[in-house]
Enzyme design. Sequence first.
Site, PDB file in Angstrom:
ATOM      1  N   GLY A 105      32.633  39.555  95.329  1.00 39.33           N
ATOM      2  CA  GLY A 105      31.929  38.737  94.348  1.00 39.33           C
ATOM      3  C   GLY A 105      31.266  37.491  94.893  1.00 39.33           C
ATOM      4  CG  ASP A 157      39.372  34.872  84.022  1.00 39.65           C
ATOM      5  OD1 ASP A 157      39.443  34.080  83.082  1.00 39.65           O
ATOM      6  OD2 ASP A 157      39.377  36.107  83.859  1.00 39.65           O
ATOM      7  CE  LYS A 205      35.353  34.197  82.446  1.00 39.33           C
ATOM      8  NZ  LYS A 205      35.667  35.645  82.230  1.00 39.33           N
ATOM      9  CB  VAL A 251      29.352  35.795  83.638  1.00 41.45           C
ATOM     10  CG1 VAL A 251      29.351  34.891  82.437  1.00 41.45           C
ATOM     11  CG2 VAL A 251      30.416  35.345  84.628  1.00 41.45           C
ATOM     12  CG  ASP A 262      32.016  43.956  90.074  1.00 40.16           C
ATOM     13  OD1 ASP A 262      32.666  42.887  90.081  1.00 40.16           O
ATOM     14  OD2 ASP A 262      32.548  45.074  90.049  1.00 40.16           O
ATOM     15  NE  ARG A 264      29.960  44.060  93.800  1.00 38.73           N
ATOM     16  CZ  ARG A 264      31.120  43.488  93.494  1.00 38.73           C
ATOM     17  NH1 ARG A 264      31.174  42.211  93.209  1.00 38.73           N
ATOM     18  NH2 ARG A 264      32.231  44.190  93.457  1.00 38.73           N
TER      19      ARG A 264
HETATM   20  P1  5GP Z   1      41.716  35.458  88.246  1.00 37.55           P
HETATM   21  O1  5GP Z   1      42.865  35.881  89.120  1.00 37.55           O
HETATM   22  O2  5GP Z   1      41.367  34.011  88.360  1.00 37.55           O
HETATM   23  O3  5GP Z   1      41.943  35.869  86.812  1.00 37.55           O
HETATM   24  O4  5GP Z   1      40.540  36.384  88.683  1.00 37.55           O
HETATM   25  C1  5GP Z   1      39.460  36.000  89.419  1.00 37.55           C
HETATM   26  C2  5GP Z   1      38.613  37.222  89.678  1.00 37.55           C
HETATM   27  O5  5GP Z   1      38.407  37.968  88.483  1.00 37.55           O
HETATM   28  C3  5GP Z   1      37.237  36.816  90.115  1.00 37.55           C
HETATM   29  O6  5GP Z   1      37.172  36.679  91.516  1.00 37.55           O
HETATM   30  C4  5GP Z   1      36.389  37.966  89.615  1.00 37.55           C
HETATM   31  O7  5GP Z   1      36.386  39.008  90.548  1.00 37.55           O
HETATM   32  C5  5GP Z   1      37.096  38.419  88.367  1.00 37.55           C
HETATM   33  N1  5GP Z   1      36.496  37.844  87.143  1.00 37.55           N
HETATM   34  C6  5GP Z   1      37.021  36.937  86.299  1.00 37.55           C
HETATM   35  N2  5GP Z   1      36.184  36.641  85.304  1.00 37.55           N
HETATM   36  C7  5GP Z   1      35.077  37.376  85.514  1.00 37.55           C
HETATM   37  C8  5GP Z   1      33.817  37.486  84.836  1.00 37.55           C
HETATM   38  O8  5GP Z   1      33.513  36.854  83.807  1.00 37.55           O
HETATM   39  N3  5GP Z   1      32.926  38.339  85.393  1.00 37.55           N
HETATM   40  C9  5GP Z   1      33.172  39.062  86.517  1.00 37.55           C
HETATM   41  N4  5GP Z   1      32.220  39.867  86.955  1.00 37.55           N
HETATM   42  N5  5GP Z   1      34.336  38.971  87.182  1.00 37.55           N
HETATM   43  C10 5GP Z   1      35.271  38.135  86.695  1.00 37.55           C
END
Ligand code: 5GP
Length: 180
Positions: free
Chosen positions: A43, A102, A130, A152, A158, A164
């Site tokens: 990403g 996230d 986020k 997003v 993706d 992407r």
């Molecule tokens: P976390 O462990 O913080 O929940 O996850 C982070 C990963 O989740 C990011 O690196 C990404 O790959 C994916 N992710 C989280 N939110 C989104 C989003 O809104 N769109 C996309 N495409 N990937 C997301």
Amino acid sequence: MHPDVEKILFSRVDIDNKVHELGDIISRDYAGQDLLMVGILKGAAVFMADLIRAMSIDVSIDFMALSSYGASSKSTGVVRILKDLDKSIENRHILIVEDIVDTGLTMTYLLKILKARNPASVRICTMLDKPSRRQAEVPVKYNGFTILDQFVVGYGLDYNEKYRYLPEIYVLKKEIYQVK
Ligand code: 5GP
């Protein structure tokens, strides 16, 4: 606009301006230091490529790949290293470059394993944040944009390995990722 996206969130100009702003701040903060920027595949690849070209100091780069969402838009909290760094990071300044934070579970895990390798410092730079869905507190040092709880795509991000290549950041239509 791509038919699967609901709206554009950040344009090329928004992104370019933000990347240059971040490049300036990071270059100033690490002036005179040996900095290794670690991009998180896949990403952050597009953001990383732009960010290093917005830097005014020399930096080294490396990449890691971690297991993430797969075909779902929900984080499982299970994180695996699919590709590790090429070299030791002992006594080096590390800047993790991520696409989006996230729940924070991925970064929490990554920080723990990188800190165990005794770097001089570890900080996080993310294009998007986020915070509304955070499950673990993450010390984000450099953040591009804070966004609401929406899924997003584009600019490296993706869904199911698609979108992407889109040059801007968009909100994906709910019907594309919601289970019917
Ligand atoms: P976390 O462990 O913080 O929940 O996850 C982070 C990963 O989740 C990011 O690196 C990404 O790959 C994916 N992710 C989280 N939110 C989104 C989003 O809104 N769109 C996309 N495409 N990937 C997301």
